[in-house]
Design an enzyme around this catalytic site. Structure first.
Site, mmCIF file in Angstrom:
data_model
loop_
_atom_site.group_PDB
_atom_site.id
_atom_site.type_symbol
_atom_site.label_atom_id
_atom_site.label_comp_id
_atom_site.label_asym_id
_atom_site.label_seq_id
_atom_site.Cartn_x
_atom_site.Cartn_y
_atom_site.Cartn_z
ATOM 1 C CG HIS A 1 -19.779 -2.532 2.750
ATOM 2 N ND1 HIS A 1 -19.205 -3.793 1.860
ATOM 3 C CD2 HIS A 1 -19.035 -2.907 3.744
ATOM 4 C CE1 HIS A 1 -18.376 -4.472 2.582
ATOM 5 N NE2 HIS A 1 -18.188 -4.113 3.837
ATOM 6 C CG HIS B 1 -16.764 -2.322 6.538
ATOM 7 N ND1 HIS B 1 -17.635 -3.288 6.640
ATOM 8 C CD2 HIS B 1 -17.441 -1.208 7.455
ATOM 9 C CE1 HIS B 1 -18.333 -3.142 7.891
ATOM 10 N NE2 HIS B 1 -18.141 -1.984 8.440
ATOM 11 C CG ASP C 1 -12.506 -5.182 4.387
ATOM 12 O OD1 ASP C 1 -13.301 -4.279 4.977
ATOM 13 O OD2 ASP C 1 -12.747 -6.230 4.279
ATOM 14 C CG HIS C 2 -15.512 -4.120 1.246
ATOM 15 N ND1 HIS C 2 -15.983 -5.213 0.471
ATOM 16 C CD2 HIS C 2 -15.370 -4.463 2.539
ATOM 17 C CE1 HIS C 2 -15.825 -6.425 1.347
ATOM 18 N NE2 HIS C 2 -15.632 -5.941 2.551
ATOM 19 C CG HIS D 1 -21.178 -6.331 6.774
ATOM 20 N ND1 HIS D 1 -20.774 -6.847 7.518
ATOM 21 C CD2 HIS D 1 -20.551 -5.371 6.006
ATOM 22 C CE1 HIS D 1 -19.545 -6.598 7.486
ATOM 23 N NE2 HIS D 1 -19.349 -5.562 6.399
ATOM 24 C CG ASP E 1 -17.887 -7.854 3.724
ATOM 25 O OD1 ASP E 1 -17.146 -8.435 2.896
ATOM 26 O OD2 ASP E 1 -17.257 -7.004 4.738
ATOM 27 C CG HIS F 1 -14.230 -11.059 3.554
ATOM 28 N ND1 HIS F 1 -13.000 -10.847 3.927
ATOM 29 C CD2 HIS F 1 -15.220 -10.034 3.536
ATOM 30 C CE1 HIS F 1 -13.136 -9.285 4.172
ATOM 31 N NE2 HIS F 1 -14.288 -8.993 4.092
HETATM 32 FE FE FE Z 1 -15.219 -7.033 4.450
HETATM 33 ZN ZN ZN Z 2 -17.451 -4.970 5.441
#
Ligand code: FE
Ligand code: ZN
Length: 253
Positions: free
Chosen positions: A56, A58, A60-61, A113, A132, A170
């Site tokens: 996805h 985001h 952090d991805h 998400h 996530d 995570h």
């Molecule tokens: Fe994440």
């Molecule tokens: Zn995420």
């Protein structure tokens, strides 16, 4: 086994996940939480990254996509929403099959998400990379999707074989376990929570988990059983799921 998997902690609580097709040596990174850390790990392993597989958009991805591509030429695959932050080489859709050398990864739509969140399932190796969507004893927050969409996504993952290894993005498991204990008195949950706390005490990861273990102990997959205890007496599983999600969002454990 067609794939080697290398999991390592990244940023504050993400996991970096590198995979390598054994027959050809081609390697990929699942998401790009930290470009420098991923490039260093790949170098230590002697793996050449030819592909980025985003779950996805985001940061952090997908935040490390461009830096990793610049260094390795890796082709970026992901849902179209990734283009909110960086270009894609190939948009992936539910049901697509992606070949990493001889290994086939199947794209599963697991939105909820975010819109356009996907998971990558390696049927022959019984493993799935879920970003996530599903966590050990937890699930992702609903930033963009509805409870109905997330429930459908979790149900698709729960339908995979019980021995499927689940690689989550995570390490949230200890806090997830505290919530699970607060809503579920099943002895299996207590046993698992104790295992999780002990593993974290030793500094060990709790990822990967398995579909079978999550079906037995994850409060979100057990939502239909738990919702009455949270005051929700609906027969609609998505509403039961929404009740558990709301309880977790308000949980301060
Ligand atoms: Fe994440
Ligand atoms: Zn995420």
């Amino acid at each position: 086994m067609a794939l080697d998997v290398h999991l390592f902690p990244c940023l504050s609580d993400n996991y970096g996940i590198l995979i390598r097709d054994r027959s050809t040596g081609l390697a990929a990174t699942i998401d790009t939480p930290d470009a420098a850390a991923i490039l260093t790990e790949a170098e230590h392993l002697g793996w050449t990254l030819s592909m980025i597989l985003n779950t996805h958009w985001h940061p952090d991805h997908a935040g490390g996509n461009e830096a990793i591509k610049a260094r390795t030429g890796a082709q970026i695959h992901g849902p179209v929403e990734v283009t909110r932050i960086a270009p894609l080489d190939r948009e992936v859709l539910d049901g697509d099959k992606i070949m990493l050398g001889q290994t086939e990864l199947q794209v599963i739509d697991t939105q909820g998400h975010t819109n356009g969140h996907v998971s990558y399932w390696v049927a022959q190796d019984h493993m799935v990379f879920v970003g996530d969507t599903l966590f050990a004893l937890g699930c992702g927050r609903l930033f963009e999707g509805t409870p109905e969409a997330m429930w459908a996504s979790l149900s698709r993952l729960a339908a995979l074989p019980d021995d499927t290894l689940v690689y989550c993005a995570h390490e949230y498991t200890a806090s997830n376990a505290r919530f699970a204990l607060s809503v579920d008195k099943d002895p299996q949950v207590a046993v698992r929570a104790a295992d999780v706390f002990a593993a974290r005490e030793r500094g060990e990861p709790t990822v990967p988990t398995t579909i079978g273990l999550e079906k037995a102990t994850n409060p979100f997959l057990r939502a239909v059983k738990l919702a009455p205890g949270l005051g929700t007496f609906s027969h609609d599983p998505a509403l039961a799921f929404a009740a558990v999600r709301a309880a977790k969002d308000g949980f301060r454990g």
